[in-house]
Scaffold this motif. Structure first.
Motif, PDB file in Angstrom:
ATOM      1  N   ALA A  68       0.367  -8.258   0.794  1.00 34.42           N
ATOM      2  CA  ALA A  68       0.281  -6.830   0.495  1.00 34.42           C
ATOM      3  C   ALA A  68       0.538  -5.962   1.729  1.00 34.42           C
ATOM      4  O   ALA A  68       1.270  -4.974   1.679  1.00 34.42           O
ATOM      5  CB  ALA A  68      -1.085  -6.510  -0.104  1.00 34.42           C
ATOM      6  N   GLU A  69      -0.044  -6.351   2.845  1.00 35.45           N
ATOM      7  CA  GLU A  69       0.102  -5.487   4.019  1.00 35.45           C
ATOM      8  C   GLU A  69       1.529  -5.425   4.504  1.00 35.45           C
ATOM      9  O   GLU A  69       2.028  -4.390   4.903  1.00 35.45           O
ATOM     10  CB  GLU A  69      -0.782  -5.991   5.140  1.00 35.45           C
ATOM     11  CG  GLU A  69      -2.189  -5.599   4.863  1.00 35.45           C
ATOM     12  CD  GLU A  69      -3.044  -5.764   6.083  1.00 35.45           C
ATOM     13  OE1 GLU A  69      -2.580  -5.444   7.188  1.00 35.45           O
ATOM     14  OE2 GLU A  69      -4.167  -6.218   5.908  1.00 35.45           O
ATOM     15  N   PHE A 110       3.383  -3.145   2.241  1.00 34.30           N
ATOM     16  CA  PHE A 110       3.037  -1.736   2.454  1.00 34.30           C
ATOM     17  C   PHE A 110       3.672  -1.184   3.722  1.00 34.30           C
ATOM     18  O   PHE A 110       4.162  -0.065   3.743  1.00 34.30           O
ATOM     19  CB  PHE A 110       1.521  -1.562   2.511  1.00 34.30           C
ATOM     20  CG  PHE A 110       0.878  -1.683   1.160  1.00 34.30           C
ATOM     21  CD1 PHE A 110       1.590  -1.432   0.005  1.00 34.30           C
ATOM     22  CD2 PHE A 110      -0.459  -2.047   1.034  1.00 34.30           C
ATOM     23  CE1 PHE A 110       1.012  -1.545  -1.239  1.00 34.30           C
ATOM     24  CE2 PHE A 110      -1.055  -2.160  -0.210  1.00 34.30           C
ATOM     25  CZ  PHE A 110      -0.318  -1.912  -1.346  1.00 34.30           C
ATOM     26  N   MET A 111       3.645  -1.977   4.783  1.00 33.32           N
ATOM     27  CA  MET A 111       4.247  -1.475   6.024  1.00 33.32           C
ATOM     28  C   MET A 111       5.753  -1.363   5.878  1.00 33.32           C
ATOM     29  O   MET A 111       6.362  -0.422   6.355  1.00 33.32           O
ATOM     30  CB  MET A 111       3.860  -2.363   7.188  1.00 33.32           C
ATOM     31  CG  MET A 111       2.420  -2.124   7.599  1.00 33.32           C
ATOM     32  SD  MET A 111       2.100  -2.787   9.205  1.00 33.32           S
ATOM     33  CE  MET A 111       1.156  -4.197   8.798  1.00 33.32           C
ATOM     34  N   PHE A 131       7.049   1.678   4.315  1.00 37.51           N
ATOM     35  CA  PHE A 131       7.062   2.826   5.207  1.00 37.51           C
ATOM     36  C   PHE A 131       8.297   2.809   6.109  1.00 37.51           C
ATOM     37  O   PHE A 131       8.930   3.825   6.332  1.00 37.51           O
ATOM     38  CB  PHE A 131       5.786   2.753   6.051  1.00 37.51           C
ATOM     39  CG  PHE A 131       5.445   4.010   6.784  1.00 37.51           C
ATOM     40  CD1 PHE A 131       4.840   5.068   6.124  1.00 37.51           C
ATOM     41  CD2 PHE A 131       5.711   4.137   8.139  1.00 37.51           C
ATOM     42  CE1 PHE A 131       4.508   6.222   6.800  1.00 37.51           C
ATOM     43  CE2 PHE A 131       5.380   5.285   8.824  1.00 37.51           C
ATOM     44  CZ  PHE A 131       4.778   6.339   8.153  1.00 37.51           C
ATOM     45  N   THR A 132       8.626   1.611   6.597  1.00 38.84           N
ATOM     46  CA  THR A 132       9.698   1.552   7.600  1.00 38.84           C
ATOM     47  C   THR A 132      11.042   1.100   7.022  1.00 38.84           C
ATOM     48  O   THR A 132      12.086   1.555   7.480  1.00 38.84           O
ATOM     49  CB  THR A 132       9.322   0.568   8.732  1.00 38.84           C
ATOM     50  OG1 THR A 132       8.850  -0.627   8.136  1.00 38.84           O
ATOM     51  CG2 THR A 132       8.247   1.143   9.621  1.00 38.84           C
ATOM     52  N   TRP A 189      -1.432  -1.757  -8.468  1.00 43.57           N
ATOM     53  CA  TRP A 189      -1.301  -0.924  -7.264  1.00 43.57           C
ATOM     54  C   TRP A 189      -1.247   0.568  -7.557  1.00 43.57           C
ATOM     55  O   TRP A 189      -1.218   1.366  -6.618  1.00 43.57           O
ATOM     56  CB  TRP A 189      -0.092  -1.359  -6.435  1.00 43.57           C
ATOM     57  CG  TRP A 189      -0.263  -2.724  -5.829  1.00 43.57           C
ATOM     58  CD1 TRP A 189       0.499  -3.818  -6.070  1.00 43.57           C
ATOM     59  CD2 TRP A 189      -1.260  -3.149  -4.877  1.00 43.57           C
ATOM     60  NE1 TRP A 189       0.044  -4.897  -5.342  1.00 43.57           N
ATOM     61  CE2 TRP A 189      -1.032  -4.511  -4.608  1.00 43.57           C
ATOM     62  CE3 TRP A 189      -2.326  -2.507  -4.240  1.00 43.57           C
ATOM     63  CZ2 TRP A 189      -1.825  -5.249  -3.723  1.00 43.57           C
ATOM     64  CZ3 TRP A 189      -3.107  -3.242  -3.370  1.00 43.57           C
ATOM     65  CH2 TRP A 189      -2.860  -4.582  -3.117  1.00 43.57           C
ATOM     66  N   TYR A 201      -5.507   5.084  -6.220  1.00 42.11           N
ATOM     67  CA  TYR A 201      -5.535   5.992  -5.067  1.00 42.11           C
ATOM     68  C   TYR A 201      -6.266   5.446  -3.850  1.00 42.11           C
ATOM     69  O   TYR A 201      -6.263   6.099  -2.821  1.00 42.11           O
ATOM     70  CB  TYR A 201      -6.112   7.354  -5.488  1.00 42.11           C
ATOM     71  CG  TYR A 201      -5.196   8.100  -6.446  1.00 42.11           C
ATOM     72  CD1 TYR A 201      -3.972   8.592  -6.020  1.00 42.11           C
ATOM     73  CD2 TYR A 201      -5.548   8.280  -7.781  1.00 42.11           C
ATOM     74  CE1 TYR A 201      -3.121   9.256  -6.895  1.00 42.11           C
ATOM     75  CE2 TYR A 201      -4.706   8.941  -8.667  1.00 42.11           C
ATOM     76  CZ  TYR A 201      -3.496   9.430  -8.217  1.00 42.11           C
ATOM     77  OH  TYR A 201      -2.651  10.071  -9.089  1.00 42.11           O
ATOM     78  N   SER A 202      -6.909   4.246  -3.927  1.00 47.72           N
ATOM     79  CA  SER A 202      -7.396   3.712  -2.643  1.00 47.72           C
ATOM     80  C   SER A 202      -6.254   3.031  -1.926  1.00 47.72           C
ATOM     81  O   SER A 202      -6.387   2.670  -0.774  1.00 47.72           O
ATOM     82  CB  SER A 202      -8.530   2.707  -2.731  1.00 47.72           C
ATOM     83  OG  SER A 202      -9.012   2.513  -3.948  1.00 47.72           O
ATOM     84  N   CYS A 203      -5.163   2.808  -2.618  1.00 52.95           N
ATOM     85  CA  CYS A 203      -4.052   2.088  -1.981  1.00 52.95           C
ATOM     86  C   CYS A 203      -2.793   2.947  -1.886  1.00 52.95           C
ATOM     87  O   CYS A 203      -2.243   3.110  -0.812  1.00 52.95           O
ATOM     88  CB  CYS A 203      -3.778   0.802  -2.745  1.00 52.95           C
ATOM     89  SG  CYS A 203      -5.171  -0.355  -2.684  1.00 52.95           S
ATOM     90  N   LEU A 204      -2.327   3.490  -2.990  1.00 52.18           N
ATOM     91  CA  LEU A 204      -1.076   4.243  -2.965  1.00 52.18           C
ATOM     92  C   LEU A 204      -1.244   5.628  -3.572  1.00 52.18           C
ATOM     93  O   LEU A 204      -2.005   5.814  -4.520  1.00 52.18           O
ATOM     94  CB  LEU A 204       0.009   3.496  -3.750  1.00 52.18           C
ATOM     95  CG  LEU A 204       0.428   2.114  -3.232  1.00 52.18           C
ATOM     96  CD1 LEU A 204       1.498   1.518  -4.136  1.00 52.18           C
ATOM     97  CD2 LEU A 204       0.930   2.178  -1.795  1.00 52.18           C
ATOM     98  N   GLY A 205      -0.506   6.581  -3.032  1.00 51.30           N
ATOM     99  CA  GLY A 205      -0.471   7.919  -3.622  1.00 51.30           C
ATOM    100  C   GLY A 205       0.589   7.957  -4.713  1.00 51.30           C
ATOM    101  O   GLY A 205       1.316   6.993  -4.937  1.00 51.30           O
ATOM    102  N   GLU A 249       4.263   7.214  -3.371  1.00 48.09           N
ATOM    103  CA  GLU A 249       4.595   5.811  -3.102  1.00 48.09           C
ATOM    104  C   GLU A 249       4.654   5.019  -4.411  1.00 48.09           C
ATOM    105  O   GLU A 249       5.541   4.204  -4.610  1.00 48.09           O
ATOM    106  CB  GLU A 249       3.543   5.136  -2.209  1.00 48.09           C
ATOM    107  CG  GLU A 249       3.440   5.657  -0.796  1.00 48.09           C
ATOM    108  CD  GLU A 249       2.490   6.842  -0.672  1.00 48.09           C
ATOM    109  OE1 GLU A 249       2.037   7.363  -1.712  1.00 48.09           O
ATOM    110  OE2 GLU A 249       2.223   7.254   0.467  1.00 48.09           O
ATOM    111  N   LEU A 286      -9.608   3.616  -8.455  1.00 50.25           N
ATOM    112  CA  LEU A 286      -9.157   4.988  -8.710  1.00 50.25           C
ATOM    113  C   LEU A 286      -7.760   4.963  -9.330  1.00 50.25           C
ATOM    114  O   LEU A 286      -6.769   5.325  -8.696  1.00 50.25           O
ATOM    115  CB  LEU A 286      -9.139   5.776  -7.387  1.00 50.25           C
ATOM    116  CG  LEU A 286     -10.484   5.836  -6.643  1.00 50.25           C
ATOM    117  CD1 LEU A 286     -10.297   6.309  -5.211  1.00 50.25           C
ATOM    118  CD2 LEU A 286     -11.452   6.767  -7.372  1.00 50.25           C
ATOM    119  N   ASP A 298     -15.585   9.720  -7.452  1.00 47.48           N
ATOM    120  CA  ASP A 298     -14.423  10.039  -8.297  1.00 47.48           C
ATOM    121  C   ASP A 298     -13.946   8.897  -9.200  1.00 47.48           C
ATOM    122  O   ASP A 298     -13.001   9.088  -9.969  1.00 47.48           O
ATOM    123  CB  ASP A 298     -13.193  10.519  -7.487  1.00 47.48           C
ATOM    124  CG  ASP A 298     -13.496  11.765  -6.696  1.00 47.48           C
ATOM    125  OD1 ASP A 298     -14.430  12.498  -7.107  1.00 47.48           O
ATOM    126  OD2 ASP A 298     -12.832  11.987  -5.673  1.00 47.48           O
TER     127      ASP A 298
END
Ligand code: B12
Lengths: 361, 213
Positions: A153-154, A157-158, A161-162, A199, A202-206, A209, A242, A267
């Motif tokens: 997962a990490e 996720f990174m 971003f890149t 996924w 909201y603790s992981c992705l907005g 994303e 969430l 929430d």
């Protein structure tokens, strides 16, 4: 009402005798097949997998059956190493994406082999046996879940971003894998398909994303449509704290949405709030007994929690002008541990039969 | 480039998740003779706290947080070796890991990052960590804190086993034990004999600072 009549009523928010119920009991059902049946036997043999669901239905008298195995089925078949202990839920302990190029190298495995085969065949077998009794659905990992399980997962996720294009390359393979699984499941005759879109939380992705890497206009949108076009009702399961309800309920428009509740997390939406905010207006919401209670709680305690949940749901449904659109379920899988108390599963079903009775508002 | 610009460059690199920028500003701070601790605390860590707060407020999400953490570590790799070893001796050590049977490590990694940002020297034992590893590493590196995470109820008991093992080995009195993860609670911490339980990374760092300094 029989189970299917009750299910159909709840799905269309018609009058029903009581709320439907389905504690998501899957691997735990193997305990009904005898002490010698281990988790690893259950998840590697279609007949044992199916017999578990059949025995579970007979013993507990559920309103649905959903063929969940665990979340390392796809990653394992893609080549990630899965640690398989006899009695624990297996998990991926070695990922197979170590560089950006590795995303491109992922290949859809032969789904007639491995645990993909077990889950498809097993689903076919229990559906054949149970389809006239309850609504049966297959269970499938969404593309982003399958990719994070395969690549870590990490890392994913990174890389989102890149190097988003590398992640998309991996996702395209997962979508093709999922597409083949949808086709295979549609041939088993199940009425529905439950997607695990974990996924979207909201603790992981907005929203941004999630929309880019699974979302409505992307892979999930396409797979949801494929599900319906293949003759299966679209259902979604998301056990996170969430969940993206606006996307996953209002935009994806599943007929069933299964979700958990985390009272300690600010929430995290309770059953009453979910109904009040209109998410049950067009979708059968299923939730939200804490799965851990099946191991830890005394039977009286889980009965009380179930009874309170029935009351909360009935009051909220009335407030919203709805009749029956909530299924008393377990938010996430009932832990398949040896220590899980079968009496607690039974207590939930029996309590719903008593306290989930719908008498009008 | 003056000191302020360099420190801002470091925190901006972390906030934007740009490891190369962090490396080049870290190098510049050394070239300009800035105290490396100053560069860490008022550059890298300052940026990480901004990201930590934004994550808590749900303004940014995991991809950004993880990239920022990665960026902070990239800068630390250059700056930490420049700190005279006497100064580092004062640093308190934490051994952190996810207990055996559990592979959920995202939360643990965030806690690790915030502890590093909080000035601790953190030894990451990873996920699915056997009980014996917690105990033997704690002793061998003479850690001041053992931090354990789990997201699953069935694996919670592993935390107690680690504490019991620390008692047996005689090392318990030398460490603070902090635990976290949604199924744990302050009551559970008390029951198993942990010193503290926290719901999130920032608060646990504040508690540790209070307890240890
Ligand atoms: C992402 C996820 C996964 C990913 C994990 C990827 C990874 N590398 O970590 C994958 C898909 C692999 C996964 C697998 C499984 N999962 Co899972 N998963 C989740 C999920 C949705 C989110 C967890 C997460 O990362 N949150 C984001 C992070 C940042 O938050 P956090 O971990 O809570 O950490 C914060 C705080 O808790 C705190 N904190 C955490 N640790 C510590 C430690 C200390 C010392 C301190 C001070 C603070 C602290 O600080 C952090 C930052 O604020 C949760 C449900 C949920 N919570 O929403 C389920 C959940 C944790 N999973 C669950 C389950 C059951 C499983 C599986 C068994 C499923 C299956 N049948 O295969 C497997 C587990 C296999 C195994 N043996 O570990 C259950 C656990 C139930 C239970 N209580 O036992 C949950 C709760 C879902 C549910 N409702 O049932 N999962």
């Amino acid at each position: 009402m029989n189970h299917i009549e009750r299910d159909m009523a709840a799905l269309s928010d018609a009058e029903a005798d009581r709320l439907p119920t389905y504690p998501i009991a899957c691997g735990v059902n193997r305990k009904l097949l005898g002490d010698n049946v281990t988790y690893s036997m259950w998840c590697k043999d279609p007949k044992i997998f199916a017999n578990g669901f059949i025995a579970g239905q007979k013993y507990f008298d559920f309103d649905f059956a959903i063929g969940l195995m665990d979340l390392s089925v796809m990653a394992g078949d893609l080549g990630a190493h899965v640690r398989m202990d006899d009695e624990n839920t297996p998990f991926v302990d070695k990922h197979i994406v170590h560089s950006l190029e590795d995303y491109e190298k992922l290949e859809v495995p032969d789904i007639r082999k491995g645990r993909s085969h077990v889950i498809v065949e097993g689903t076919r077998l229990f559906n054949e046996k149970l389809k006239n009794e309850v609504i049966c659905a297959a269970f499938l990992e969404g593309p982003l879940l399958a990719l994070t399980q395969t690549a870590g997962a990490e890392r994913v996720f990174m890389d989102m971003f890149t190097d988003p294009s590398a992640v998309h390359a991996g996702l395209r393979t997962m979508v093709e894998f999922d597409r083949q699984m949808v086709e295979a499941f549609s041939e088993t005759g199940v009425a529905g398909l439950v997607w695990d879109y974990l996924w979207g939380n909201y603790s992981c992705l907005g929203d941004e994303e999630y929309n880019e890497f699974e979302g409505c206009d992307k892979y999930a949108g396409m797979l949801n449509k494929l599900t319906a076009d293949s003759g299966m009702a679209l259902c979604i399961h998301n056990c996170a704290d969430l969940p993206h309800l606006d996307t996953q309920v209002k935009k994806f428009k599943p007929v069933i949405y299964s979700m958990a509740y985390y009272p300690l997390i600010p929430d995290s939406p309770s059953a009453g709030e979910v109904i009040d905010k209109g998410y049950a207006d067009n979708c059968l919401i299923a939730g939200n007994i804490d799965p851990q209670m099946f191991i830890r709680a005394k039977t009286e305690k889980i009965s009380k929690v179930t009874s309170d949940l029935c009351q909360e749901v009935k009051t909220a449904l009335c407030r919203r002008g709805l009749k029956s659109r909530y299924c008393i379920a377990s938010g996430c899988e009932v832990p398949p541990d040896r220590a899980t108390k079968l009496d607690n599963i039974k207590a939930v079903v029996d309590t719903v039969k008593r306290d989930g009775v719908l008498e009008g508002c | 480039m003056n000191k302020e610009e360099i420190l801002n460059g470091l925190s901006e690199a972390v906030i934007l998740g740009k490891p190369d920028q962090a490396r080049s500003y870290a190098q510049r701070s050394i070239d300009e003779g800035i105290d490396p601790l100053d560069a860490i605390n008022n550059g890298l860590v300052k940026g990480m706290s901004v990201v930590g707060d934004r994550y808590a407020a749900r303004e940014v999400y995991l991809p950004q947080v993880l990239m920022s953490a990665n960026t902070m570590y990239a800068g630390l790799d250059i700056l930490l070796p420049m700190i005279p070893s006497e100064e580092l001796e004062d640093k308190k050590k934490v051994a952190i890991g996810v207990v055996e049977g559990d592979v959920h490590d995202i939360g643990k990694n965030i806690v690790k990052t915030m502890m590093t940002a909080g000035g601790f020297e953190v030894k990451d034992l990873g996920r699915d960590v056997p009980i014996e590893t917690f105990i033997s590493v704690a002793e061998s590196i003479k850690t001041d804190v053992v931090a354990m995470s789990t997201l699953m109820t069935p694996t919670m008991d592993g935390m107690k086993d680690v504490i019991d093992g620390l008692i047996e080995s005689g090392y318990r009195s030398k460490v603070k034990v902090v635990i976290g993860g949604p199924p744990t609670s302050p009551e559970f911490a008390e029951e198993i004999g942990a010193d503290h339980r926290d719901a999130n990374a920032q608060d646990s760092v504040a508690w540790l600072k209070e307890a240890l300094f």
